[in-house]
Design an enzyme around this catalytic site. Sequence first.
Site, PDB file in Angstrom:
ATOM      1  N   TYR A 136     -48.240 -14.237  -3.897  1.00  0.00           N
ATOM      2  CA  TYR A 136     -48.589 -13.582  -5.164  1.00  0.00           C
ATOM      3  C   TYR A 136     -50.104 -13.564  -5.373  1.00  0.00           C
ATOM      4  CZ  TYR A 136     -48.721 -12.750 -10.222  1.00  0.00           C
ATOM      5  OH  TYR A 136     -48.983 -12.244 -11.467  1.00  0.00           O
ATOM      6  N   ASN A 208     -52.200 -19.580  -0.427  1.00  0.00           N
ATOM      7  CA  ASN A 208     -52.240 -19.188  -1.835  1.00  0.00           C
ATOM      8  C   ASN A 208     -51.521 -20.244  -2.668  1.00  0.00           C
ATOM      9  OD1 ASN A 208     -52.884 -17.088  -3.818  1.00  0.00           O
ATOM     10  ND2 ASN A 208     -50.679 -16.774  -3.983  1.00  0.00           N
ATOM     11  N   SER A 240     -48.179 -19.183  -3.167  1.00  0.00           N
ATOM     12  CA  SER A 240     -47.313 -19.580  -2.059  1.00  0.00           C
ATOM     13  C   SER A 240     -48.149 -19.702  -0.796  1.00  0.00           C
ATOM     14  CB  SER A 240     -46.210 -18.528  -1.838  1.00  0.00           C
ATOM     15  OG  SER A 240     -45.474 -18.295  -3.012  1.00  0.00           O
ATOM     16  N   SER A 278     -44.223 -22.376  -5.614  1.00  0.00           N
ATOM     17  CA  SER A 278     -44.790 -21.977  -4.328  1.00  0.00           C
ATOM     18  C   SER A 278     -43.694 -21.622  -3.335  1.00  0.00           C
ATOM     19  CB  SER A 278     -45.646 -23.112  -3.759  1.00  0.00           C
ATOM     20  OG  SER A 278     -46.301 -22.714  -2.584  1.00  0.00           O
ATOM     21  N   GLY A 279     -43.806 -20.437  -2.747  1.00  0.00           N
ATOM     22  CA  GLY A 279     -42.928 -20.072  -1.643  1.00  0.00           C
ATOM     23  C   GLY A 279     -43.557 -20.556  -0.350  1.00  0.00           C
TER      24      GLY A 279
END
Length: 362
Positions: A136, A208, A240, A278-279
Site C-alpha cells: 500500500y 513498506n 506491507s 502488514s501483508g
Amino acid sequence: MAKLRARELGLPMPGKTGPNNAITDVPGVLVGYQTINAVAANGKQVKTGVTAILPRGYQSEPQPVWAGFHALNGNGEMTGTHWVEHGGYFVGPMCITNTHSVGIVHHAATRWIINHYADAWQAEHLWAMPVVAETYDGVINDINGQHVTEADALAAINSATRGEIAEGNVGGGNGMICYGFKGGTGTASRSLEIDGQNYTFGVLVQANHGQRKWFKVLGTPVGERWEDAAPKGLERERGSIIVVIATDAPLLPHQLKRLAQRAGLGIGLGGTPGGNNSGDIFLAFSVANPRPLPQLTQTRLNLEYLNDECFDAIYLAAVQATEEAVLNAMLAAEDAPMQKPEGVCPAIDGERLRAMIQAQSS
C-alpha cells in the site's frame, strides 16, 4: 551520485555476496521497472510504479520455474499462489505494484505471456496465471486514482535487465514507507559453495512495513535511539513487505516453500514482529531443472534436487540477504512528500546510521 548501500556505507553485513549483490546475480533473472512520478488532474501526487522480475528472462519457450510461497501475515495479496501451493510452479513474469493496481498489472502480465509465447498459446489450450503482489502506497501516492496502466506494466516487463539494478524510489517501491522512513525497492544476494558447486541466492524486496520504534540494524535498536520521532501519521504501520527469493540451486517446491518461510526471519532481524496491518508475503523460486510446460512433455520426469541436510547454510543465506535487501531499499531511498497526512517522509541518513552502529560496536 548514487547513495551508498549498506556494505559500501561500512555496515558489517555478514555473508559473501554475488558480483552485484542483487537478485540479478542469479543466472537468467532480469528485473525491470516503470516508475511513475506525476500530478493527477485533481492535483494529487502520483508516485507509484511497477516492478517486474523475469525468472527466465526473454527466452522464447515457456518454461515453468519451481516455486514455494509463504505468508507470515496475510494482510495483502499475491496472485497465482494457489497454484504455486498445489502445482509447485509458475510461468512468466512476477510483478509487484501498489494495492489498487493488482488487477491491471495482472491483465498486462497475462497479455505479455499470451503475446510473448504466442506460438504455444495459439497451438495449445494453455492458461496464464501470473504472480502479481502489492503493498500500500496511499500515504504518498494517490492510490485511489488507479494511475498504473497496462502500458506501465508492460514497460516494466519489457525493460528488464541483468546486472546492477536501481533501488529505493523505483518501480512498485516508489511510494513506500519503511519503519517511518522512506522505503522502497531493495536487493541483495549470497553466494554459496555446496558440494563443490557454486549457487546464488538473490533477494528483492518491496519494503513498506514496520514502526520506527521497532527498527533494528545488526542488533542495534536504531528506532529507539533515533532522536527524531517518526513524522505525524507514520507512527502506525499501514504497509506491507513482499520478499522474492531466487536461486539457481536445484530445489523442489516443498523445499522452496521452506526457503520462502525464512524471509520472515530476515525481516524480523530489522525489528518487525509482522504487524497486523502488514501483508508479509514471500515467494521463492528456482531456475534449475528447466523443462517444457507439463502439458507439453512426457509422462515420466526426473528432477535433480539438493539433500535437505545441506539446507542450514541455504537458510542462513536467505535470512542474511533479506535483512540486507531491506536496508538497501531504505538507504537508496529519497525523501518524498506525503499527501495524507501532509508532510515529508524522510529518507534515513546513512552517515548517522553508520555512526550509531559503530558506537554500538565500540
